[in-house]
Write a protein that holds these residues in place. Structure first.
Motif, PDB file in Angstrom:
ATOM      1  N   THR A 128       0.811  -1.214   0.000  1.00  0.00           N
ATOM      2  CA  THR A 128       0.000   0.000   0.000  1.00  0.00           C
ATOM      3  C   THR A 128       0.848   1.269   0.000  1.00  0.00           C
ATOM      4  O   THR A 128       0.286   2.363  -0.116  1.00  0.00           O
ATOM      5  CB  THR A 128      -0.917   0.020   1.238  1.00  0.00           C
ATOM      6  OG1 THR A 128      -0.119   0.071   2.427  1.00  0.00           O
ATOM      7  CG2 THR A 128      -1.797  -1.220   1.276  1.00  0.00           C
ATOM      8  N   PRO A 175       1.789   6.851   7.048  1.00  0.00           N
ATOM      9  CA  PRO A 175       0.746   7.787   7.495  1.00  0.00           C
ATOM     10  C   PRO A 175       0.328   7.517   8.939  1.00  0.00           C
ATOM     11  O   PRO A 175       0.374   6.383   9.419  1.00  0.00           O
ATOM     12  CB  PRO A 175      -0.401   7.521   6.512  1.00  0.00           C
ATOM     13  CG  PRO A 175       0.235   6.853   5.341  1.00  0.00           C
ATOM     14  CD  PRO A 175       1.386   6.066   5.873  1.00  0.00           C
ATOM     15  N   GLU A 233      -2.525   9.113  12.251  1.00  0.00           N
ATOM     16  CA  GLU A 233      -3.942   9.393  12.426  1.00  0.00           C
ATOM     17  C   GLU A 233      -4.377  10.692  11.777  1.00  0.00           C
ATOM     18  O   GLU A 233      -5.574  10.877  11.490  1.00  0.00           O
ATOM     19  CB  GLU A 233      -4.284   9.429  13.920  1.00  0.00           C
ATOM     20  CG  GLU A 233      -3.658  10.579  14.695  1.00  0.00           C
ATOM     21  CD  GLU A 233      -2.221  10.320  15.100  1.00  0.00           C
ATOM     22  OE1 GLU A 233      -1.636  11.201  15.748  1.00  0.00           O
ATOM     23  OE2 GLU A 233      -1.688   9.242  14.761  1.00  0.00           O
ATOM     24  N   VAL A 246      -3.668  11.564   8.826  1.00  0.00           N
ATOM     25  CA  VAL A 246      -3.844  11.310   7.393  1.00  0.00           C
ATOM     26  C   VAL A 246      -4.900  10.239   7.155  1.00  0.00           C
ATOM     27  O   VAL A 246      -5.763  10.377   6.286  1.00  0.00           O
ATOM     28  CB  VAL A 246      -2.511  10.889   6.744  1.00  0.00           C
ATOM     29  CG1 VAL A 246      -2.691  10.619   5.258  1.00  0.00           C
ATOM     30  CG2 VAL A 246      -1.452  11.953   6.966  1.00  0.00           C
ATOM     31  N   SER A 247      -4.818   9.183   7.940  1.00  0.00           N
ATOM     32  CA  SER A 247      -5.720   8.051   7.739  1.00  0.00           C
ATOM     33  C   SER A 247      -6.338   7.647   9.072  1.00  0.00           C
ATOM     34  O   SER A 247      -5.628   7.537  10.084  1.00  0.00           O
ATOM     35  CB  SER A 247      -4.964   6.858   7.144  1.00  0.00           C
ATOM     36  OG  SER A 247      -5.777   5.703   7.129  1.00  0.00           O
ATOM     37  N   PRO A 248      -7.653   7.416   9.102  1.00  0.00           N
ATOM     38  CA  PRO A 248      -8.272   6.957  10.350  1.00  0.00           C
ATOM     39  C   PRO A 248      -7.720   5.613  10.823  1.00  0.00           C
ATOM     40  O   PRO A 248      -7.746   5.327  12.025  1.00  0.00           O
ATOM     41  CB  PRO A 248      -9.758   6.853   9.996  1.00  0.00           C
ATOM     42  CG  PRO A 248      -9.932   7.736   8.802  1.00  0.00           C
ATOM     43  CD  PRO A 248      -8.653   7.658   8.051  1.00  0.00           C
ATOM     44  N   ALA A 249      -7.216   4.811   9.900  1.00  0.00           N
ATOM     45  CA  ALA A 249      -6.657   3.519  10.286  1.00  0.00           C
ATOM     46  C   ALA A 249      -5.350   3.651  11.055  1.00  0.00           C
ATOM     47  O   ALA A 249      -4.943   2.722  11.752  1.00  0.00           O
ATOM     48  CB  ALA A 249      -6.449   2.652   9.037  1.00  0.00           C
ATOM     49  N   ASN A 250      -4.668   4.783  10.900  1.00  0.00           N
ATOM     50  CA  ASN A 250      -3.421   5.059  11.607  1.00  0.00           C
ATOM     51  C   ASN A 250      -2.392   3.942  11.388  1.00  0.00           C
ATOM     52  O   ASN A 250      -2.006   3.223  12.323  1.00  0.00           O
ATOM     53  CB  ASN A 250      -3.688   5.250  13.104  1.00  0.00           C
ATOM     54  CG  ASN A 250      -2.516   5.892  13.823  1.00  0.00           C
ATOM     55  OD1 ASN A 250      -1.473   6.154  13.233  1.00  0.00           O
ATOM     56  ND2 ASN A 250      -2.677   6.139  15.110  1.00  0.00           N
ATOM     57  N   PRO A 252      -2.959  13.662   2.185  1.00  0.00           N
ATOM     58  CA  PRO A 252      -2.284  12.432   1.759  1.00  0.00           C
ATOM     59  C   PRO A 252      -1.094  12.684   0.827  1.00  0.00           C
ATOM     60  O   PRO A 252      -0.212  11.818   0.714  1.00  0.00           O
ATOM     61  CB  PRO A 252      -3.390  11.646   1.031  1.00  0.00           C
ATOM     62  CG  PRO A 252      -4.666  12.204   1.570  1.00  0.00           C
ATOM     63  CD  PRO A 252      -4.394  13.649   1.842  1.00  0.00           C
TER      64      PRO A 252
END
Length: 630
Positions: free
Chosen positions: A408, A475, A477, A479-483, A563
């Motif tokens: 990814t 990335p 938190e 940038v991405s909620p998945a952290n 991002p």
């Protein structure tokens, strides 16, 4: 003068000070002619008695001001009297100014003992020198004005021969004459009336007249005096500025009309451009950047290179180039190769990697099989580790390297492309060192880290995880909620390694606002560029590649958001908080490791051991930090 012992009276204010009694007594208002200046300069006899007895002298502000004016006027009269003893022919102001201008434009100079109109050129104020010249055998003011009118009405050819500096000086001379006339009181026949109508502070010249005259003089002296160029360009242009000009206006004019000439001005313009971009004022930012681009030199000294680098980074933000193209360059194979070169040639990066290797060696001790999991294999670091392991002389030492490629991540294609050549190079060095070496690649996302997938053998290998200049590109938190950043750390913690090494740049480029992020980036990359002067020549091809990699990193850190910003370095304090939340605890790097790193230092580089972390920097600025965890 008043009789001895009588109290001094201010004829305008109507009160008297009784010096002997030390109290004030009301007195009727008196209107009297002022005494001659010579008598005004002498204090009353009661003043002398008061000084002798140690009592306090009381004077109004108006009296003090009149004494100061009297001192000045006496000095002027003395100079006029001294000069009047020397015979001088009548001065033709037109010829004098034309002669002075001709002497300046032709490059000739007068003897040091002569000045304007034959006067002494000792360092004195323009006011005193020109005033003295005006009271020499000079035509009256109305005749001088006629000569000036005649000069201004001359044919264009004649006017062209007299520069603007001469006309400005003539106007200044007339104004100074009028000012001296007011000060000397030549046109005042009634001194009492003048005193009665004076200002409240006791001046015989009204505040408005004085202010208007001084303001007009300042407007003349503030204008530049330019002289006509000669054929050999030997007479430089001269500019006389008024002391009333403020430094802020000069700095503003310099910033708007000319390129910066110092480090401070360049940094200031960079900061103002970044602040303007943060405020959405792209027009002001573009104006600042246009000035900076004139002064920038990508092949100059370190400061000029920094200005060029950061100006280009800000320009890319307001220029809006295609984001995919920018990311393709930043994550491409050339950028990766250039970063590998930077780690090899820059002590700021190489010594931090060396500190991480020493922490690994201390953790594995005399273990024979070392399994190293790496998420971005640094050739320079691994070659140094292979040599260090072989120098232990532990029989049967085996180094297994597992390179983890996250499908990814935008950096994975370049990593996958470089890994085969990296494997062959590391195998060659391990063979030369007599070390058993194994290498494999595993495609695994951050949330899929498992010991079985990585080939870890519980209780058999000394497991080590190396996170060198890779975690800042994952990335978080913001940038991405998945952290994925914290998810990766939790996965590493689940592997139960002997040690986890972290090497990152000491740079606050993650969640900080643009202005703070830009200021920190300027200081950080400025130190890196200066340090390269100690290791590489300015015109070397290696330095050009390394600086290109730095420029791409800086541009992404300050010119991108969301991002698209993949360069998200953090300071050590934030890393410590993240590792603690993931369940990892710090392992202090000892003094012995710091001493071994310090043994490789070059002049100008620093190594600091603080709370178990190892900081490497240039001239006091920490650039990279190495730390150990478990």
């Amino acid at each position: 003068m008043d009789p001895a012992g009588a109290p001094w009276c201010d004829p305008r204010r109507g009160y008297a000070y009784a010096y002997g009694a030390g109290s004030a007594a009301q007195a009727p208002a008196l209107k009297s002619q002022p005494p001659p200046p010579q008598q005004q300069l002498l204090p009353p006899r009661q003043d002398v008695a008061a000084v002798a007895s140690g009592r306090v002298l009381k004077r109004s502000h108006g009296e003090v001001e009149r004494w100061q004016q009297a001192l000045y006027l006496r000095a002027v009269r003395q100079r006029v009297a001294a000069q009047s003893q020397i015979a001088h022919p009548p001065i033709d102001i037109g010829s004098v100014l034309a002669g002075a201008a001709t002497a300046r434009t032709s490059g000739s100079s007068r003897p040091p003992s002569t000045g304007f109109a034959g006067l002494s050129s000792q360092p004195s104020s323009t006011l005193s020198s020109l005033t003295t010249a005006s009271h020499m055998e000079t035509p009256p003011s109305h005749m001088l004005q006629r000569q000036m009118v005649a000069a201004t009405s001359a044919p264009p050819q004649a006017v062209a021969r007299v520069p603007a500096a001469g006309r400005s000086a003539a106007r200044e001379l007339v104004l100074l004459q009028e000012l001296e006339k007011h000060l000397l009181g030549d046109d005042d026949d009634d001194g009492g009336e003048a005193e009665a109508t004076g200002s409240a502070c006791g001046s015989t010249v009204t505040s408005s007249a004085w202010g208007d005259t001084i303001q007009e003089l300042n407007s003349i002296t503030a204008a530049p005096l330019t002289f006509l160029p000669n054929n050999h360009n030997t007479a430089p242009a001269v500019s006389i500025r008024s002391p009333s000009n403020s430094s802020s206006s000069a700095a503003s004019s310099a910033a708007s009309s000319s390129p910066p000439t110092s480090t401070a001005s360049s940094r200031q313009l960079l900061s103002e451009a970044a602040a303007a971009i943060a405020d959405g004022n792209h027009a002001a930012a573009a104006a600042h950047l246009a000035v900076l681009k004139v002064a920038a030199n990508p092949r100059g000294d370190a400061e000029q290179r920094l200005v060029a680098m950061m100006a280009a980074a800000l320009s890319s933000r307001i220029g809006r180039p295609p984001a995919p193209q920018h990311l393709a360059v930043l994550c491409g194979a050339e950028q990766r190769a250039a970063c590998q070169l930077l780690h090899d040639v820059s002590p700021c990066f190489g010594l931090a990697l060396h500190g991480a290797n020493l922490a690994i060696l201390d953790a594995v001790a005399d273990q024979r099989v070392i399994h190293l999991i790496d998420f971005d294999v640094s050739v320079a670091q691994h070659i140094a580790l292979i040599r260090a392991l072989s120098s232990r002389r532990v029989a049967g030492t085996c180094l297994k390297v597992t390179a983890v490629a996250d499908p990814t991540s935008p950096f994975t294609p370049a990593l996958a492309q470089a890994l085969p050549a990296t494997e062959q190079r590391l195998k060659r060095h391990a063979q030369q060192a007599g070390l058993d070496f194994r290498f494999k690649t595993v495609n695994c996302a951050a949330g899929e880290l498992e010991a079985s997938r990585l080939g870890c053998e519980p209780g058999g290998d000394a497991l080590v995880v190396n996170l060198a200049f890779v975690l800042s590109r994952v990335p978080d938190e913001s940038v991405s909620p998945a952290n994925p950043r914290d998810e990766l750390l939790r996965g590493v913690r689940a592997l139960c390694p002997r040690v986890v090494t972290l090497v990152e740049q000491e740079l606050n480029a993650n969640t900080a606002p643009l202005a703070a992020r830009f200021a920190d980036a300027c200081a950080h990359y400025g130190a890196v560029l200066e340090s390269l002067d100690a290791t590489l020549a300015r015109d070397s091809a290696q330095r050009a590649r390394a600086e290109t990699a730095l420029a791409n990193k800086a541009a992404n850190a300050v010119a991108r958001e969301g991002p698209d910003r993949v360069e998200r370095c953090e300071v050590f304090g934030k890393w410590r908080a993240r590792f603690g939340m993931a369940g990892l605890r710090p392992v202090a790097i000892g003094q012995g490791v710091a001493d071994r790193v310090r043994a490789r230092l070059r002049p100008g580089f620093d190594v600091k051991l603080d709370s178990g972390r190892l900081g490497v920097g240039w001239m006091g600025r920490v650039v990279t930090v190495a730390s150990a965890w478990r």
